[in-house]
Structures are given as structure tokens and as C-alpha cells.
Design an enzyme around this catalytic site. Structure first.
Site, PDB file in Angstrom:
ATOM      1  N   ASN A   1      51.788  31.772   1.095  1.00 47.01           N
ATOM      2  CA  ASN A   1      52.721  32.727   1.710  1.00 47.01           C
ATOM      3  C   ASN A   1      53.843  32.949   0.694  1.00 47.01           C
ATOM      4  O   ASN A   1      54.697  32.084   0.514  1.00 47.01           O
ATOM      5  CB  ASN A   1      53.266  32.133   3.019  1.00 47.01           C
TER       6      ASN A   1
ATOM      7  N   LYS B   1      56.252  34.938   0.769  1.00 45.40           N
ATOM      8  CA  LYS B   1      57.525  35.340   1.398  1.00 45.40           C
ATOM      9  C   LYS B   1      58.128  36.526   0.632  1.00 45.40           C
ATOM     10  O   LYS B   1      57.385  37.338   0.101  1.00 45.40           O
ATOM     11  CB  LYS B   1      58.462  34.132   1.497  1.00 45.40           C
TER      12      LYS B   1
ATOM     13  N   HIS C   1      55.637  33.435  12.083  1.00 46.96           N
ATOM     14  CA  HIS C   1      56.214  32.471  11.141  1.00 46.96           C
ATOM     15  C   HIS C   1      57.598  32.058  11.640  1.00 46.96           C
ATOM     16  O   HIS C   1      58.321  32.867  12.219  1.00 46.96           O
ATOM     17  CB  HIS C   1      56.303  33.090   9.738  1.00 46.96           C
TER      18      HIS C   1
ATOM     19  N   GLU D   1      60.324  31.720  10.251  1.00 47.63           N
ATOM     20  CA  GLU D   1      61.440  32.566   9.776  1.00 47.63           C
ATOM     21  C   GLU D   1      61.536  33.840  10.603  1.00 47.63           C
ATOM     22  O   GLU D   1      62.625  34.352  10.849  1.00 47.63           O
ATOM     23  CB  GLU D   1      61.248  32.855   8.275  1.00 47.63           C
TER      24      GLU D   1
ATOM     25  N   GLU E   1      53.456  24.402  11.349  1.00 50.24           N
ATOM     26  CA  GLU E   1      54.492  24.293  10.321  1.00 50.24           C
ATOM     27  C   GLU E   1      55.773  23.756  10.972  1.00 50.24           C
ATOM     28  O   GLU E   1      56.548  24.541  11.539  1.00 50.24           O
ATOM     29  CB  GLU E   1      54.790  25.664   9.713  1.00 50.24           C
TER      30      GLU E   1
ATOM     31  N   GLY F   1      60.418  24.576   3.309  1.00 49.66           N
ATOM     32  CA  GLY F   1      61.377  24.860   2.240  1.00 49.66           C
ATOM     33  C   GLY F   1      62.404  23.761   2.028  1.00 49.66           C
ATOM     34  O   GLY F   1      63.402  23.957   1.335  1.00 49.66           O
TER      35      GLY F   1
ATOM     36  N   SER G   1      56.434  22.311   2.860  1.00 46.86           N
ATOM     37  CA  SER G   1      56.618  21.524   1.621  1.00 46.86           C
ATOM     38  C   SER G   1      55.319  20.884   1.119  1.00 46.86           C
ATOM     39  O   SER G   1      55.326  19.788   0.565  1.00 46.86           O
ATOM     40  CB  SER G   1      57.712  20.470   1.800  1.00 46.86           C
TER      41      SER G   1
HETATM   42  P1  13P Z   1      57.244  25.753   1.868  1.00 46.54           P
HETATM   43  O1  13P Z   1      55.880  25.376   1.348  1.00 46.54           O
HETATM   44  O2  13P Z   1      58.098  26.386   0.818  1.00 46.54           O
HETATM   45  O3  13P Z   1      57.896  24.606   2.558  1.00 46.54           O
HETATM   46  O4  13P Z   1      57.013  26.886   2.969  1.00 46.54           O
HETATM   47  C1  13P Z   1      56.069  26.689   3.951  1.00 46.54           C
HETATM   48  C2  13P Z   1      55.892  27.961   4.688  1.00 46.54           C
HETATM   49  O5  13P Z   1      56.790  28.430   5.362  1.00 46.54           O
HETATM   50  C3  13P Z   1      54.600  28.644   4.557  1.00 46.54           C
HETATM   51  O6  13P Z   1      54.478  29.653   5.490  1.00 46.54           O
END
Ligand code: 13P
Length: 250
Positions: free
Chosen positions: A9, A11, A95, A97, A167, A173, A212
Site C-alpha cells: 500500500n 499510500k 483502511h 486512515e 491492521e 507506521g 510495520s
Molecule cells: P506500515 O507498514 O507503514 O506500518 O503501514 C501499514 C499499512 O497501513 C498498510 O496498509
């Protein structure tokens, strides 16, 4: 037998040059004998460019979001049919976010899941608890509620046409990964929850872990019996790191 899926992803990162570089780095190192499926989810405006860069390589393509609407006066939105039209096979829905920053409710996410299926896309339903919810002991209530919004709308058969990505919000992140045991515990409980509606859906639905994940911790996570792949953010932006995770998946 569930196939392992390794999904990147990206982003809201990258521009034309860096995206070309990332995609060619991935393509060059892909090996045709890997059993895992490799999926990349670029920012929407670069999906067509990435599609061209993929060429005849076996990399699946997905978007990071989709409208729940079919078409019409919805300024700024992208429909599921549009994503299919430009060559996507997958789309992420819900997601964390999008849930936390853009106020997407469980019901809206379920509508997006339905819109994706209708257009022939495979939705990846992202679920997970916040740190506060984990500390309150409500992790399973939260993820069950996120899953049940889709089951209530489409039934277990509808849900089983997609993929689930667990997740934990506190691991996204942050560099803090769920331990393999913590992740496995939730994955197994999710599968058990699906089993209450349908045994074969529980057995066949892929449940990815995200938060992560990187080359250094992928092996232990992917070795867990109910973890069927990864949804990778930061580490998917470096071709070598992403490829290293794919190699672990085999
Ligand atoms: P990270 O791998 O940067 O923690 O992000 C995970 C994520 O949100 C994948 O959709």
C-alpha cells in the site's frame, strides 16, 4: 489451501519518477517461481502508469479507495467500474486512515465493499483496533463489528469473495509490530468468527496482517497458521525491502 498475498500500500507517496523507479525495481527482481501473489496499490493517479510498467509480469494491481456510488455528480470520487476499466483487480476498503481521518463508518465501508464486488474487483477489507481499544480489552468486539457490517449487507458469501487485512492501528507506521503471537491470536479469532457463519468461508478467506511489517519480521509473522500474507506500507516503498518480504513468502 490459501495462497499467500503480499500487498504494497503505497499510500500518498511518490511522483512519476520515483514510482517508475520503484516499479521497475520490483519488476526486475520478481521471480516467476514464487507461489505468493504480489499486489501493488499505487496512488490513484499513477495506477495506469504502473499498469504499463507491469507489462507482462505477474503483479496484481489495486487501488487504495473507491466510491460507494456507481456514477454521477460525486466530485472527486472514483468509481469501482473506473478502477476495473483501468486494469485494477483489487481495492482496499476501510483502511484505518480512511476510517479515522475521513470518518468512514463500518456501514460506508461495507457499501464500498459491495460496490467493488459488483464491478468485479476483489475488496481488501481493512480492520483493526486502536491502542485504547486493545488496552480496554475490546479488540475482538471492534474487529467483529467491522466484519459484521459486511456480513449484514452481503452475507458471509459476499464477505468471502474479498480478502481481510487485520491492521492494528497502533502498529501502523509506528515501527511497533504486533508480535507473531498477538497477530495469530486475532487472526485465529477472526477465522473462528467466520466459521460461525460458514466453515468453508472461514477456511478459504485470506487474512493478511498489516502494521510495520518488514523483511526482518515477515518470516515469523508469515509462519503463523492463520496469517495468509501481508499488507505493507512503509516497507513497500523500497523495492529491495518489498522483494525481500515476497521472497520470505516464497
Ligand atoms: P506500515 O507498514 O507503514 O506500518 O503501514 C501499514 C499499512 O497501513 C498498510 O496498509
Amino acid at each position: 489451501m490459501r495462497r499467500t498475498l503480499i500487498a504494497g500500500n503505497w499510500k500518498m507517496h511518490g511522483q512519476m519518477n520515483s514510482i517508475r523507479e520503484l516499479m521497475s525495481g520490483i519488476s526486475e527482481q520478481l521471480q516467476s517461481d514464487w507461489r505468493c501473489e504480489v499486489l501493488v496499490c499505487p496512488p490513484a493517479v499513477y495506477i495506469s502508469t504502473v499498469k504499463q510498467l507491469i507489462g507482462d509480469k505477474t503483479v496484481s494491481l489495486g487501488a487504495q479507495n473507491v466510491s460507494e456510488q456507481v456514477q454521477g455528480a460525486f466530485t472527486g470520487e472514483v468509481s469501482a467500474d473506473m478502477l476495473t476499466d483501468i486494469g485494477c483487480q483489487y481495492v482496499l476498503v476501510g483502511h484505518s486512515e480512511r476510517r479515522s481521518l475521513y470518518g468512514e463508518s463500518d456501514e460506508l465501508v461495507a457499501d464500498k465493499f459491495a460496490a467493488a464486488l459488483k464491478a468485479g474487483l476483489k475488496p481488501v477489507l481493512c480492520i483493526g483496533e486502536t491502542l485504547e481499544q486493545r488496552e480496554n480489552g475490546t479488540t475482538m468486539n471492534v474487529v467483529k463489528q467491522q466484519i459484521d457490517a459486511v456480513i449484514n449487507l452481503l452475507g458471509i458469501d459476499g464477505l468471502a469473495k474479498g480478502v481481510i487485512a487485520y491492521e492494528p492501528v497502533w502498529a501502523i507506521g509506528t515501527g511497533v509490530t504486533a508480535s507473531p503471537e498477538q497477530a495469530q491470536e486475532v487472526h485465529a479469532a477472526i477465522r473462528e468468527h467466520l466459521k460461525q457463519s460458514c466453515t468453508s468461508a472461514a477456511q478459504n478467506t485470506q487474512i493478511l496482517y498489516g502494521g510495520s511489517m518488514k523483511a526482518a519480521n515477515a518470516e515469523q509473522l508469515l509462519a503463523q497458521p492463520d496469517i495468509d500474507g501481508g499488507l505493507i506500507g512503509g516497507a513497500s516503498l523500497k523495492a529491495d525491502e518489498f522483494i525481500a518480504i515476497c521472497k520470505v513468502a516464497g
